[in-house]
Design a protein around this motif. Structure first.
Motif, PDB file in Angstrom:
ATOM      1  N   ASN A 194       0.885  -1.152   0.000  1.00 32.24           N
ATOM      2  CA  ASN A 194       0.000   0.000   0.000  1.00 32.24           C
ATOM      3  C   ASN A 194       0.927   1.208   0.000  1.00 32.24           C
ATOM      4  O   ASN A 194       1.396   1.658   1.036  1.00 32.24           O
ATOM      5  CB  ASN A 194      -0.875  -0.028   1.246  1.00 32.24           C
ATOM      6  N   GLY A 231       0.514   4.687   1.879  1.00 26.94           N
ATOM      7  CA  GLY A 231      -0.858   4.818   2.360  1.00 26.94           C
ATOM      8  C   GLY A 231      -1.820   5.337   1.303  1.00 26.94           C
ATOM      9  O   GLY A 231      -3.003   5.512   1.557  1.00 26.94           O
ATOM     10  N   GLY A 254      -2.974   3.817  -1.064  1.00 24.20           N
ATOM     11  CA  GLY A 254      -3.911   2.772  -1.447  1.00 24.20           C
ATOM     12  C   GLY A 254      -5.278   2.945  -0.803  1.00 24.20           C
ATOM     13  O   GLY A 254      -6.254   2.318  -1.214  1.00 24.20           O
ATOM     14  N   ASP A 255      -5.340   3.795   0.237  1.00 27.30           N
ATOM     15  CA  ASP A 255      -6.620   3.983   0.915  1.00 27.30           C
ATOM     16  C   ASP A 255      -7.546   4.932   0.168  1.00 27.30           C
ATOM     17  O   ASP A 255      -8.731   5.040   0.488  1.00 27.30           O
ATOM     18  CB  ASP A 255      -6.380   4.511   2.329  1.00 27.30           C
ATOM     19  N   PRO A 273     -10.178   6.077  -2.231  1.00 26.87           N
ATOM     20  CA  PRO A 273     -11.201   5.244  -2.887  1.00 26.87           C
ATOM     21  C   PRO A 273     -10.933   5.103  -4.387  1.00 26.87           C
ATOM     22  O   PRO A 273     -10.478   6.060  -5.028  1.00 26.87           O
ATOM     23  CB  PRO A 273     -12.502   5.980  -2.600  1.00 26.87           C
ATOM     24  N   GLY A 282      -6.896   4.445  -5.359  1.00 23.70           N
ATOM     25  CA  GLY A 282      -5.911   3.763  -4.531  1.00 23.70           C
ATOM     26  C   GLY A 282      -5.763   2.317  -4.941  1.00 23.70           C
ATOM     27  O   GLY A 282      -4.659   1.832  -5.180  1.00 23.70           O
ATOM     28  N   HIS A 283      -6.873   1.633  -5.057  1.00 25.35           N
ATOM     29  CA  HIS A 283      -6.840   0.227  -5.437  1.00 25.35           C
ATOM     30  C   HIS A 283      -6.270   0.079  -6.852  1.00 25.35           C
ATOM     31  O   HIS A 283      -5.515  -0.845  -7.134  1.00 25.35           O
ATOM     32  CB  HIS A 283      -8.246  -0.371  -5.389  1.00 25.35           C
ATOM     33  N   GLU A 330      -2.077  -0.098  -4.939  1.00 28.47           N
ATOM     34  CA  GLU A 330      -2.073  -1.391  -4.260  1.00 28.47           C
ATOM     35  C   GLU A 330      -1.524  -2.421  -5.227  1.00 28.47           C
ATOM     36  O   GLU A 330      -2.286  -3.129  -5.865  1.00 28.47           O
ATOM     37  CB  GLU A 330      -3.504  -1.781  -3.882  1.00 28.47           C
TER      38      GLU A 330
END
Lengths: 318, 356
Positions: free
Chosen positions: A136, A139, A141-142, A144, A147-148, A152
């Motif tokens: 991640n 951070g 990756g958090d 919405p 991030g994914h 990630e």
């Protein structure tokens, strides 16, 4: 699942599937830019996947370090494995295509042979308990969706993107890159200018093997978590296609690899959402290969190979 | 006698033989490294092949497609082209013959030949695509044929899934019996080994290969273009047409091989998860055989024996069958890098010359 989530998943999967292709296509780039045809990318990837998986297996006690040790071993193994191709095609002036075919054969046979010896007759390694896990990044990756999609990913993906930049820099901004390109375009001129053609080509082929092996190891240490005879299954040839599609340029190769990665990610998507009623899955499988042919035929923009590609260099020849 | 002696020190003979020996040695080293007994392994390999009638018959079956794909690669080679696409042409031959074998209803004396024709045409067209792209678009045939191999693999799976495979199954239904080219009495003679007319057809193909290449005007042109395209063009030959022809004819050989495999051996086609491999072996066969008709047949026998005998090696000496791929790879490698072989042979060749 909403539309944004689907797109987010698609981008994420595309990066996962492209990573191995990026490594291998970059590998092909070094070799072919130096004038040595490398259709052995497939074999070099297999060698990397095998070594990566086996070494990681034996290093399992090291925990999170294990896949890194496997990855490093794969790099070494890839360089070593490309040595016969270099020797045959540079020193002994063999037909580079035939030598590549032989190497693909050798990798496919030798790795399964060794796997059976190491794992008591089983045709595949046991499932690895310690493979790369997704990072991640900072951070991010958090965030919405975004991030994914972008932050990630497996560490190998970040390495692959970094290597594209490094390769671009090496190729166009360093003396070594200049030599590499000149050797691939006009070896005689390069020789006259005092460049050691053979040494540059040897280096290029070894780098090629190392990079392709990183691609193979990526597959074994991220998506499949083991090594078997179909771990690589043709991705070396897609990487070769990506290299040509990308016109032998690092950024082009990256774009092509991403594009072929989408094709692979779509396979999953098409199956999950049962779109196979509209598009037969086989056509999505065929896409990269047909596109490559169309590119080569000049339908989607012409691609020009390095001038001395495939020609062994004879000192003193014209 | 002197003439016979000369054959044995000729490079075209010595290089393949030494390459084979080096390949077997490489395999032996790999076996020793794996803790196996190479002598026992090679002995079991031969035992398997020549041990009983059934296995001997099955070895002949194994050799047959290799003759076809070997001829395919060799034919293109003669015209200066590198056909890596025998694999795809083989697959296209399989699918076309299966398609006609299942969907068409005809008496056997028409059905089987029609299936063969369909296979030959499909393989030929698949090869001709690469030939056309080479001739008119300047695209190197090595890359197109590799891409066409994969396209053929998925295309044939598409045809199977869409038309020929019952839902939930992994293979097509059997072709109609009128399309079989199996030879009942011969099979019975060999303890039900799957022998078929394809073997005879393969030998005929080898003869056609020779006659076409060496006794006809087309063959002369093909060889001339392969030797020197510029001179051939100056001499008034149509280089482009010859390139397409060469790939087309090469494709026909491979396509026939695929058709015979379906019509004679399996009588159905399974959804392919990987390449059948005969096309790639064909490259090795052509190289070992020096791209001559007789050489290809001999090369196919060698590789057929090795691949079929591999399971005997596994049974008798515990060596995994994949080892034989290592041997074949090494043989291809040493033929490709004949510089290495010549380097090793240097003292031998120069000594023999002194004797003569």
């Amino acid at each position: 699942m909403d539309f944004l989530q689907i797109i987010s998943n698609l981008i994420h999967d595309t990066i996962v599937f492209s990573t191995a292709l990026i490594f291998a296509a970059l590998g092909g780039l070094y070799s072919e830019r130096s004038g040595v045809v490398n259709i052995a990318l497939e074999g070099m990837m297999i060698a990397g996947a095998f070594t990566g998986a086996v070494v990681t297996f034996f290093a399992q006690d090291m925990g999170v370090l294990a896949p890194w040790i496997g990855f490093a071993a794969a790099i070494l193994a890839g360089a070593l494995f490309s040595l016969p191709h270099a020797t045959a095609s540079i020193t002994f002036k063999a037909d580079q295509v035939v030598s590549g075919v032989a190497l693909n054969f050798l990798a496919a046979g030798l790795t399964v042979y060794l796997t059976k010896i190491i794992f008591d007759g089983a045709g595949q390694t046991t499932t690895l308990s310690t493979v790369f896990s997704k990072w991640n990044l900072l951070g991010l990756g958090d965030i919405p969706y975004l991030g994914h999609a972008l932050f990630e990913a497996y560490p190998t993906s970040y390495i692959a993107f970094l290597l594209v930049a490094i390769t671009w820099y090496v190729l166009y901004k360093t003396p070594f890159g200049l030599r590499l390109r000149s050797v691939g375009e006009h070896p005689r001129a390069a020789d006259t200018a005092g460049i050691n053609v053979k040494r540059v080509r040897y280096t290029a082929v070894l780098i090629s093997g190392a990079l392709a092996a990183m691609g193979g190891a990526t597959i074994a240490l991220t998506t499949t978590s083991n090594f078997s005879h179909n771990t690589v299954s043709g991705q070396g040839f897609i990487a070769l296609a990506a290299l040509i599609f990308g016109k032998w340029h690092p950024l082009g190769a990256l774009a092509a690899a991403l594009f072929f990665g989408i094709a692979q990610a779509l396979k999953g998507l098409v199956q999950v959402y049962e779109l196979t009623a509209y598009i037969p899955i086989e056509f999505i499988y065929m896409l990269p290969y047909i596109l490559t042919i169309l590119v080569l035929a000049g339908v989607v923009g012409r691609s020009k190979s390095p001038a001395a590609l495939g020609k062994p260099y004879e000192t003193g020849s014209r | 006698m002197n003439k016979l002696g000369q054959i044995f020190i000729k490079e075209s003979f010595l290089v393949p033989v030494v390459a084979i020996i080096l390949g077997l040695l490489t395999g032996a080293i790999a076996m020793l490294a794996g803790g196996f007994d190479p002598l026992l392994a090679y002995q079991s390999l031969l035992n398997k092949v020549f041990g009983n009638l059934y296995n001997f018959g099955e070895t002949i079956r194994q050799i047959t497609p290799l003759i076809f794909t070997g001829l395919s690669v060799a034919f293109a080679f003669r015209t200066g082209l590198f056909n890596i696409g025998a694999e795809g042409q083989f697959i296209m031959g399989m699918i076309a013959s299966v398609f006609v074998g299942i969907t068409v209803d005809l008496p056997f004396y028409l059905h089987a030949p029609l299936c063969l024709l369909a296979g030959a045409l499909a393989g030929g067209l698949w090869g001709a695509i690469a030939g056309y792209l080479k001739a008119f678009r300047g695209v190197h045939e090595v890359i197109t044929t590799i891409m066409l191999n994969w396209t053929a693999l998925y295309f044939s799976n598409y045809i199977l899934n869409a038309f020929l495979v019952p839902k939930g199954e992994q293979r097509s239904e059997d072709i109609k019996e009128s399309a079989y080219i199996s030879v009942q009495w011969l099979s019975e003679m060999f303890d039900n080994a799957r022998l078929h007319w394809g073997t005879l057809l393969a030998l005929v193909a080898a003869v056609v290969f020779y006659i076409l290449l060496w006794k006809t005007k087309t063959g002369f042109e093909l060889r001339a273009v392969g030797f020197n395209p510029h001179a051939s063009e100056y001499a008034g030959m149509n280089v482009n047409k010859n390139v397409i022809n060469a790939m087309l004819i090469g494709g026909v050989f491979a396509g026939l091989g695929g058709a015979c495999e379906v019509l004679g051996v399996f009588h159905y086609q399974a959804i392919l998860s990987a390449m059948p491999g005969y096309g790639f072996d064909g490259i090795a066969v052509a190289l070992i055989g020096g791209n001559t008709a007789v050489g290809v047949v001999l090369g196919a026998i060698l590789f057929g024996v090795l691949t079929y005998g591999a399971s005997g090696m596994n049974f008798g000496a515990g060596v995994p069958v994949e080892l034989i791929r290592v041997v074949i790879a090494s043989v291809i490698f040493f033929v490709a890098a004949h510089g290495i072989v010549k380097y090793i042979l240097k003292p031998v060749i120069s000594k023999k010359k002194e004797v003569l």
